[in-house]
Scaffold this active site. Structure first.
Site, short mmCIF file in Angstrom:
data_model
loop_
_atom_site.label_atom_id
_atom_site.label_comp_id
_atom_site.label_asym_id
_atom_site.label_seq_id
_atom_site.Cartn_x
_atom_site.Cartn_y
_atom_site.Cartn_z
N THR A 98 9.99 -0.31 9.74
CA THR A 98 10.80 -0.79 10.86
C THR A 98 11.95 0.20 11.10
OG1 THR A 98 10.25 -3.04 10.21
CG2 THR A 98 12.14 -2.79 11.67
N GLU A 172 -6.39 -1.99 9.20
CA GLU A 172 -6.78 -2.32 7.84
C GLU A 172 -6.34 -3.74 7.51
OE1 GLU A 172 -8.79 -0.40 5.80
OE2 GLU A 172 -8.75 -2.51 5.29
N LYS A 227 -4.34 -7.09 14.75
CA LYS A 227 -3.75 -6.79 13.43
C LYS A 227 -2.38 -7.47 13.31
CE LYS A 227 -2.55 -4.48 9.71
NZ LYS A 227 -3.09 -4.68 8.41
N CYS A 283 3.84 -5.30 5.22
CA CYS A 283 3.26 -5.64 6.52
C CYS A 283 3.86 -6.84 7.24
CB CYS A 283 1.76 -5.88 6.37
SG CYS A 283 0.86 -4.36 6.14
C1 UDX Z 1 -1.17 -8.63 3.88
C2 UDX Z 1 -2.43 -9.21 4.53
O1 UDX Z 1 -2.95 -10.25 3.70
C3 UDX Z 1 -3.47 -8.12 4.73
O2 UDX Z 1 -4.59 -8.64 5.43
C4 UDX Z 1 -2.85 -6.99 5.54
O3 UDX Z 1 -3.77 -5.92 5.71
C5 UDX Z 1 -1.59 -6.48 4.86
O4 UDX Z 1 -0.68 -7.55 4.66
P1 UDX Z 1 -0.45 -7.97 1.41
O5 UDX Z 1 0.92 -7.85 1.99
O6 UDX Z 1 -0.96 -6.85 0.58
O7 UDX Z 1 -1.52 -8.18 2.58
O8 UDX Z 1 -0.52 -9.28 0.50
P2 UDX Z 1 -0.75 -10.84 0.74
O9 UDX Z 1 -1.69 -11.32 -0.28
O10 UDX Z 1 -1.06 -11.18 2.14
O11 UDX Z 1 0.68 -11.44 0.35
C6 UDX Z 1 1.84 -11.19 1.13
C7 UDX Z 1 3.01 -11.96 0.57
O12 UDX Z 1 2.83 -13.36 0.76
C8 UDX Z 1 3.23 -11.78 -0.95
O13 UDX Z 1 4.61 -11.66 -1.21
C9 UDX Z 1 2.65 -13.05 -1.54
O14 UDX Z 1 3.22 -13.39 -2.78
C10 UDX Z 1 3.01 -14.06 -0.47
N1 UDX Z 1 2.14 -15.25 -0.48
C11 UDX Z 1 0.81 -15.14 -0.21
C12 UDX Z 1 2.70 -16.51 -0.76
O15 UDX Z 1 3.91 -16.63 -1.01
N2 UDX Z 1 1.88 -17.60 -0.74
C13 UDX Z 1 0.55 -17.53 -0.46
O16 UDX Z 1 -0.11 -18.58 -0.46
C14 UDX Z 1 0.00 -16.26 -0.19
#
Ligand code: UDX
Ligand code: ADP
Length: 474
Positions: A98, A172, A227, A283
């Protein structure tokens, strides 16, 4: 048969997205030469390290994939220009954080690295090159990339044929910690573009391991917007369940029971309903802020405010955890030792970008606490960068108020602590022996569990006081 046969790929950016994605493409397509390039020499050296534990990205299963393909048809290099020149397809997979200042600061993505890449591609590409945007980008970035690439036409002298380009969006969807599984068995692959032949060239690559029905072909803008929207929807679920967690604490309900009850409705589904310290990662926040910026830009202020609230609730959730901990510890943590278990934004990654642990730790340091921080995969140097503060030299003796140390074991972190705060759901925190750990702490000692990883019965049997996120008392 595609009219753009792809024999060699260059991926610019050897980060969390570029590295694992290219490793899987190379693994599944041994006939394609894949070179991942980066300006960061240290990162490239780590990707080339013979010790696979030194890869710059920690992802379960990545080491095996790299071991199979590296040196065969997968290369990591700093020779950006040469690699672009010899590629039929170039992936742009650089960072798009950002913006920190200027127009759109705090919301719009900073596209300077993407623009620099596009200029490099314009300068060095030969013949026809399919350029694929992989980085998360605001809608209509492809148009900007294409405009820059088209300047390449003017560089060509009579001796060389003109370079031409097709631009595709191929966002992605991998999540960190499960990247290899997500890449090998994706829910879908999304390819957006205007040039059907270029779309098929990329689809052909994925078709080596992804069924055709899972390869979605769309307009460029639909792909870019999908996305952002997918991430916004996922993040919205987390803010929703976190808001319910606060309500459960206030009313005596239990968020785990509520999540189970609503998740069994097939329209809602059970995934992404774990309440926690707030979402982190590179993300979610960035993509929502992009949506907010776009919506405002197009005069849709209600839409902008709607999505903005998802981020605001996430910030509130992080602040409320540190405030609540201070309040439980008799209103002050000044000079008290607190153990922080987990600094990565989620388990199974060494990434700390936007990790809730950063804001929560900074709040506690501001309150004068002494933090002993443990994480199985995050290095002390990375924590120091994230907190903007060097650690005390020794973990047994943290010097001064508002200071921190790195603990190499959980026991070391808990030594003399008044409270332990669990922020990441690492497997090893599920099986801690609280009966022996409790003796290391200063009574009355607390366990604050934001990830539902410990068993409350074991905690109370160990003589510790327990607070669990989303659990109200009767
Ligand atoms: C995310 C998207 O899932 C993915 O599709 C995209 O390409 C990139 O962004 P990521 O950030 O790697 O992936 O992890 P993700 O598993 O989505 O978790 C993101 C955040 O949410 C983490 O801090 C995780 O702890 C939190 N989370 C996730 C929760 O607090 N509760 C949940 O039930 C799921
Ligand atoms: P992501 O999570 O999107 O993969 P990272 O920050 O992990 O993001 O990785 C992006 C990589 O892109 C960094 O290693 C950075 O050095 C690299 N990079 C940025 N701009 C360029 C460029 N013009 N040429 C080559 N590499 C670049």
């Amino acid at each position: 048969m595609t009219i753009y046969p792809i024999k060699s790929i260059c991926c610019i950016g050897a980060g969390y997205v570029g590295g694992p994605t290219m490793a899987v493409i190379a693994d599944r397509c041994p006939h394609i030469e894949v070179t991942v390039v980066d300006l960061n020499e240290e990162r490239i050296a780590a990707w080339n390290d013979s010790d696979l534990n030194q890869l710059p990205v920690y992802e379960p299963g990545l080491d095996d994939v790299v071991a199979r393909a590296r040196g065969r048809n997968l290369y990591f290099s700093t020779a950006v220009d040469e690699s672009i020149a010899s590629a039929d397809m170039v992936f742009i997979s650089v960072n798009t954080p950002t913006k920190k200042k200027g127009v759109g600061a705090g919301q719009a993505s900073d596209l300077r690295w993407v623009e620099a890449c596009a200029r490099q591609v314009a300068q060095w590409a030969k013949g026809h090159t399919v350029v694929v945007e992989k980085s998360t980008l605001p809608v209509r970035t492809a148009a900007a990339i294409k405009a820059i690439l088209d300047t390449a036409k003017s560089k060509s002298d009579n001796a060389e044929p003109l370079s031409t380009f097709s631009v595709l969006s191929n966002p992605e969807f991998l999540a960190e910690g499960t990247a290899i599984r997500d890449l090998e068995q994706p829910d879908r692959v999304l390819i957006g573009g205007n040039d059907k032949d270029a779309i098929e060239a990329l689809a052909t690559i994925y078709s080596h391991w992804v069924p055709n029905r899972k390869i979605l072909r769309t307009k460029l803008w639909s792909s870019e917007l999908s996305k952002l929207t997918a991430n916004a929807f996922l993040a919205q679920r987390i803010s929703s369940i976190n808001s319910v967690a606060a309500l459960c604490e206030a009313t005596g309900a239990d968020v785990r029971e509520v999540a189970l009850a609503i998740g069994t409705d097939s329209r809602i589904g059970p995934k992404f309903l774990d309440a926690g310290p707030g979402f982190g990662g590179s993300c979610f926040q960035k993509d929502i802020l992009n949506l907010v910026y776009l919506s405002r830009h197009f005069g849709l202020s209600e839409v902008a405010s709607y999505w903005e609230q998802v981020v605001e609730l996430n910030n509130w959730q992080q602040n409320r955890i540190s405030a609540l901990l201070v309040q439980r510890l008799f209103g002050t943590v000044t000079g008290k030792r607190l153990a922080i278990l987990g600094f990565a934004f989620k388990a199974n990654t060494n990434d700390t970008r936007e990790s809730p642990a950063i804001r929560i730790s900074l709040d506690l340091l501001e309150e004068g606490a002494q933090l002993a921080i443990h994480d199985p995969k995050v290095a002390s140097t990375q924590i120091a960068l994230a907190l903007g503060k060097a650690p005390s030299s020794s973990s047994s003796e943290i010097k001064g108020e508002g200071s921190w140390c790195f603990a190499t074991t959980v026991a070391e972190a808990l030594q003399g602590a008044d409270a332990v705060l669990i922020l990441t759901e690492w497997d090893e925190y599920l099986t801690l022996d609280w009966s022996s750990l409790a003796g290391l702490m200063r009574a009355p000692a607390w366990v604050f569990d934001t990830r539902s990883v410990v068993n409350p019965v074991e905690i109370s049997e160990a003589g510790l006081i327990m607070w669990r996120l989303g659990e109200g008392s009767d």
